[in-house]
Design an enzyme around this catalytic site. Structure first.
Site, PDB file in Angstrom:
ATOM      1  CG  HIS A 287      -1.555   1.203   1.423  1.00  0.00           C
ATOM      2  ND1 HIS A 287      -2.946   1.394   0.899  1.00  0.00           N
ATOM      3  CD2 HIS A 287      -1.336   2.609   1.832  1.00  0.00           C
ATOM      4  CE1 HIS A 287      -3.397   2.345   1.141  1.00  0.00           C
ATOM      5  NE2 HIS A 287      -2.458   2.924   1.861  1.00  0.00           N
ATOM      6  CD  GLU A 288       1.976   3.782   3.825  1.00  0.00           C
ATOM      7  OE1 GLU A 288       2.012   4.787   3.302  1.00  0.00           O
ATOM      8  OE2 GLU A 288       0.652   3.243   4.430  1.00  0.00           O
ATOM      9  CG  HIS A 291       0.247   6.322  -0.452  1.00  0.00           C
ATOM     10  ND1 HIS A 291      -0.823   6.618  -1.149  1.00  0.00           N
ATOM     11  CD2 HIS A 291      -0.234   5.493   0.719  1.00  0.00           C
ATOM     12  CE1 HIS A 291      -2.048   6.301  -0.457  1.00  0.00           C
ATOM     13  NE2 HIS A 291      -1.540   5.723   0.823  1.00  0.00           N
ATOM     14  CG  HIS A 297      -6.033   6.359   0.208  1.00  0.00           C
ATOM     15  ND1 HIS A 297      -6.008   7.279   1.366  1.00  0.00           N
ATOM     16  CD2 HIS A 297      -5.152   5.491   0.500  1.00  0.00           C
ATOM     17  CE1 HIS A 297      -5.050   6.946   2.131  1.00  0.00           C
ATOM     18  NE2 HIS A 297      -4.604   5.909   1.433  1.00  0.00           N
TER      19      HIS A 297
END
Length: 377
Positions: A287-288, A291, A297
């Site tokens: 997930h990170e 980013h 998101h």
């Protein structure tokens, strides 16, 4: 004398760049994992109660006055549903007033819940779920893409878009297609821990033109990964067990910080962990990294870039929403087989379309608040 001065300057800069790095804690995989004697169970329970207490508000509606609604209002303020600019005059009481009802309705819409304006069971369950610390609404405009779709009247074709980007749609330049990453030397991570991140990076390189190479040169690496505690110099201090787990900055910053106080599972079946607050490190890392590459998101619950993840959950497979978003930034890997990517099963179409761009300075970082502590092997 000059050499000594330069040496002292270099050491000082090193200390400024790597504040409060700490060692992580590890446990054996695939065995029952009791809470260690050095972990304060009272502290865990007290931290859990901050959000868990919202369960007591289930069933509340406009006109009620219930102890705890004032804290819920502060929760909504933190995530952008109550404007910071109006907070000085806002009524932080335990009254279920019109402002709270309005915030709740917007929240329900953002998370694809039934817009009831009441604290029904499904809404409360979503509120208490561990989640990202980036506000959903910044400066009065939502940053979540709640099942928007694009359609063409001429072809009668429509495609669902849920992914989002950071302000200005930052991305790594074309000249950087092999990105390097390194681990903070102060953490002294084992190869087992480092391999978790390698697998997480590989999931993104499989679908894009990007590749990722680990390097020992922390200060020249494109992306820098470290476990920290408390105030670690980036303006977003970690808060210990059951608070903010990690945050990552958009390109080309490359900073990826994790809270060293959290409960992590490095290998083994996280779903069978005896520690109820255990979290899968690879799931958060994937997930990170999204980013770090420029993705915001998604409102698709199955997507890697969805803001929330429950404890004892493993979610590491990119779904089509993640793939479409990242390929819009970097193109597709020629060897990528699109048929192998699962489609999300929690899509919901609403009225307006297009991928969203995160706004304001909050979009410069992603704070993944999943409320866990410690590292498990």
């Amino acid at each position: 004398m000059r050499l000594n001065y330069l040496a002292i300057t270099a050491i000082s800069l090193w200390l400024l760049c790597v504040p409060n790095t700490i060692s992580a804690h590890f446990f054996e995989p695939n065995v029952p994992t009791p809470i260690p004697s050095w972990l304060n169970e009272t502290q865990i329970n007290e931290t859990l109660s901050e959000w868990d207490a919202f369960r007591n508000l289930s069933g509340c509606h406009a006109g009620d006055r219930v102890d705890g609604l004032s804290k819920l209002k502060k929760y909504f303020q933190y995530f952008g549903y109550i404007s910071n600019s109006s907070s000085s005059s806002f009524n932080f009481t335990d009254d279920f007033d019109d402002a709270l009802k309005s915030a709740l309705e917007t929240y329900q819409k953002n998370f694809n819940l039934d817009v009831t304006g009441e604290l029904d069971e499904r809404t409360v369950q979503q509120i208490v779920r561990p989640r990202c610390g980036v506000p959903d609404i910044v400066n009065g405009s939502t940053t979540m893409n709640s099942g928007k779709y694009n359609s063409s009247s001429s072809t009668r074709f429509h495609s669902v878009s849920h992914y989002s980007f950071f302000p200005g749609k930052p991305r790594w330049p074309d000249s950087k297609r092999d990105l390097t990453y390194a681990f903070s030397p102060g953490n002294q991570l084992t190869d087992d821990v480092k391999s978790v991140f390698a697998r997480a990076f590989e999931r993104w390189s499989t679908v894009t033109t990007l590749t990722f190479t680990v390097t020992d040169s922390f200060y020249t690496a494109d992306m820098k990964i470290g476990f920290f505690s408390g105030d670690h110099g980036d303006g977003e201090p970690f808060d210990g067990v059951l608070g903010t787990l990690a945050h990552a900055f958009s390109p080309p910053n490359g900073q990826f910080h994790l809270d060293g106080a959290e409960n992590w599972v490095i290998s083994g079946d996280v779903t069978k962990s005896s520690v109820t607050s255990a979290v899968d490190l690879e799931s958060v890392a994937v997930h990170e990294i999204g980013h770090l590459l420029g993705l915001g998101h998604s409102s698709v619950e199955d997507a890697i870039m969805y803001p929330s993840i429950s404890s004892r959950t493993r979610k590491v497979e990119l779904v089509q929403d993640d793939v479409t978003g990242i390929q819009e930034l970097y193109g597709a890997n020629p060897s990528y087989n699109a048929s192998s990517t699962p489609s999300a099963s929690h899509e919901r179409e609403t009225s307006d379309g297009g991928p969203r761009i995160l706004s304001s300075t909050w979009g410069l970082r992603a704070l993944f608040a999943v409320g866990f502590g410690l590292l498990f092997l």
